[in-house]
Design an enzyme around this catalytic site. Structure first.
Site, mmCIF file in Angstrom:
data_model
loop_
_atom_site.group_PDB
_atom_site.id
_atom_site.type_symbol
_atom_site.label_atom_id
_atom_site.label_comp_id
_atom_site.label_asym_id
_atom_site.label_seq_id
_atom_site.Cartn_x
_atom_site.Cartn_y
_atom_site.Cartn_z
ATOM 1 N N CYS A 10 21.601 1.740 -1.195
ATOM 2 C CA CYS A 10 22.280 0.902 -2.183
ATOM 3 C C CYS A 10 23.701 0.571 -1.717
ATOM 4 O O CYS A 10 24.322 1.344 -0.992
ATOM 5 C CB CYS A 10 22.324 1.660 -3.510
ATOM 6 S SG CYS A 10 22.638 0.562 -4.871
ATOM 7 N N ASP A 133 19.501 9.732 -11.805
ATOM 8 C CA ASP A 133 20.754 9.879 -11.051
ATOM 9 C C ASP A 133 21.560 11.029 -11.657
ATOM 10 O O ASP A 133 21.269 11.506 -12.765
ATOM 11 C CB ASP A 133 21.544 8.564 -11.169
ATOM 12 C CG ASP A 133 22.626 8.393 -10.107
ATOM 13 O OD1 ASP A 133 22.850 9.298 -9.292
ATOM 14 O OD2 ASP A 133 23.253 7.310 -10.120
HETATM 15 O O1 LIG Z 1 27.726 2.705 -6.070
HETATM 16 C C1 LIG Z 1 28.511 2.229 -6.886
HETATM 17 O O2 LIG Z 1 29.668 1.911 -6.571
HETATM 18 C C2 LIG Z 1 28.095 2.035 -8.308
HETATM 19 C C3 LIG Z 1 29.028 1.532 -9.206
HETATM 20 C C4 LIG Z 1 28.681 1.358 -10.531
HETATM 21 C C5 LIG Z 1 27.405 1.659 -10.961
HETATM 22 C C6 LIG Z 1 26.467 2.160 -10.067
HETATM 23 C C7 LIG Z 1 26.794 2.349 -8.741
HETATM 24 N N1 LIG Z 1 25.872 2.871 -7.838
HETATM 25 C C8 LIG Z 1 24.535 3.179 -8.235
HETATM 26 C C9 LIG Z 1 23.541 3.610 -7.204
HETATM 27 O O3 LIG Z 1 22.399 3.152 -7.201
HETATM 28 C C10 LIG Z 1 23.828 4.754 -6.293
HETATM 29 O O4 LIG Z 1 23.013 4.604 -5.163
HETATM 30 C C11 LIG Z 1 23.481 6.056 -7.022
HETATM 31 O O5 LIG Z 1 24.352 6.211 -8.116
HETATM 32 C C12 LIG Z 1 23.671 7.256 -6.092
HETATM 33 O O6 LIG Z 1 24.944 7.220 -5.531
HETATM 34 P P1 LIG Z 1 25.413 8.362 -4.520
HETATM 35 O O7 LIG Z 1 25.577 9.612 -5.296
HETATM 36 O O8 LIG Z 1 26.688 7.861 -3.961
HETATM 37 O O9 LIG Z 1 24.358 8.463 -3.459
#
Ligand SMILES: O=C(O)c1ccccc1NCC(=O)[C@H](O)[C@H](O)COP(=O)(O)O
Length: 213
Positions: A10, A133
């Site tokens: 993502c 998540d």
């Molecule tokens: O990634 C961002 O900046 C974000 C901002 C606002 C809402 C959602 C966001 N990301 C969502 C995703 O799908 C991420 O991949 C998911 O939360 C996991 O993130 P991580 O812990 O950094 O792998």
């Protein structure tokens, strides 16, 4: 070759990192349309990136609490296969979005403790997929992409009727254990393949996909 567990990377915003994700076997690539995020991709940029994604790799657009006008404008520009709703959208809004755009919807649900589990069932009923998540840490400004895990034992052995993805703080070091503990068949990550917030790294993407069982 694609790993057995389907992976979504993502917050991609360069041709190099999209190409790395695709060639290393990602099943989904995600574009972030949250303006305050360091991972934000303007719709015109996302369109250019999306047009280079081959058939068979799904293009996901991530939005937070957007109204119809904003989604109309986004979908006019960017060819997407899924919408990911990552804000405080209610189940009714998930149904509305599905009906209005005819696109499958992934609804994100944040977990911190057992009290958060019923939300998964509520969204399972209306969404096409649920993204399980970690709940953002208190005081965080982003609804996701915070690089924190939740206690995977909360969902160990649970079965849902819809496809779901495990997310939250996944890295090359922990993904195999996370999958084995939760039984996830799909994983999603963002910050675990970055060198700084919003800066994805092609080598980290390849290493992550190689570590996915
Ligand atoms: O990634 C961002 O900046 C974000 C901002 C606002 C809402 C959602 C966001 N990301 C969502 C995703 O799908 C991420 O991949 C998911 O939360 C996991 O993130 P991580 O812990 O950094 O792998």
């Amino acid at each position: 070759m694609r790993p057995t567990v389907r992976t979504k990377i993502c917050g991609l915003k360069t041709p190099q990192t999209v190409a790395a994700a695709v060639s290393a076997g990602a099943a989904y690539v995600g574009f972030n349309f949250v303006p305050k995020s360091p991972r934000y991709a303007a719709p015109e940029l996302a369109r250019t990136l999306a047009l280079d994604v081959p058939e068979g790799v799904a293009k996901v657009g991530l939005v937070v609490d957007q109204d119809d006008a904003a989604l109309d404008a986004l979908l006019e520009v960017v060819p997407l296969d899924f919408l990911q709703l990552h804000g405080s959208e209610a189940p009714e809004r998930v149904s509305e979005v599905r009906a209005r755009y005819g696109l499958p919807v992934i609804k994100a649900v944040g977990l911190r403790d057992a009290e958060d589990l019923p939300a998964i069932a509520a969204f399972e009923a209306v969404a096409d997929q649920v993204l399980v998540d970690a709940k953002p840490p208190r005081g965080a400004t982003l609804e996701g992409g915070n690089g924190v895990t939740f206690d995977w034992r909360l969902i160990a052995g649970r079965k849902w009727s819809k496809p779901w993805m495990l997310a939250g703080g996944l890295t090359v070091e922990n993904v195999a254990q996370a999958v084995s503990l939760t039984g996830a068949r799909q994983v999603d990550l963002s910050s675990g393949v970055e060198t700084a917030p919003g800066v994805k790294d092609a080598a980290l993407i390849r290493a992550f996909l190689a570590a996915v069982p």
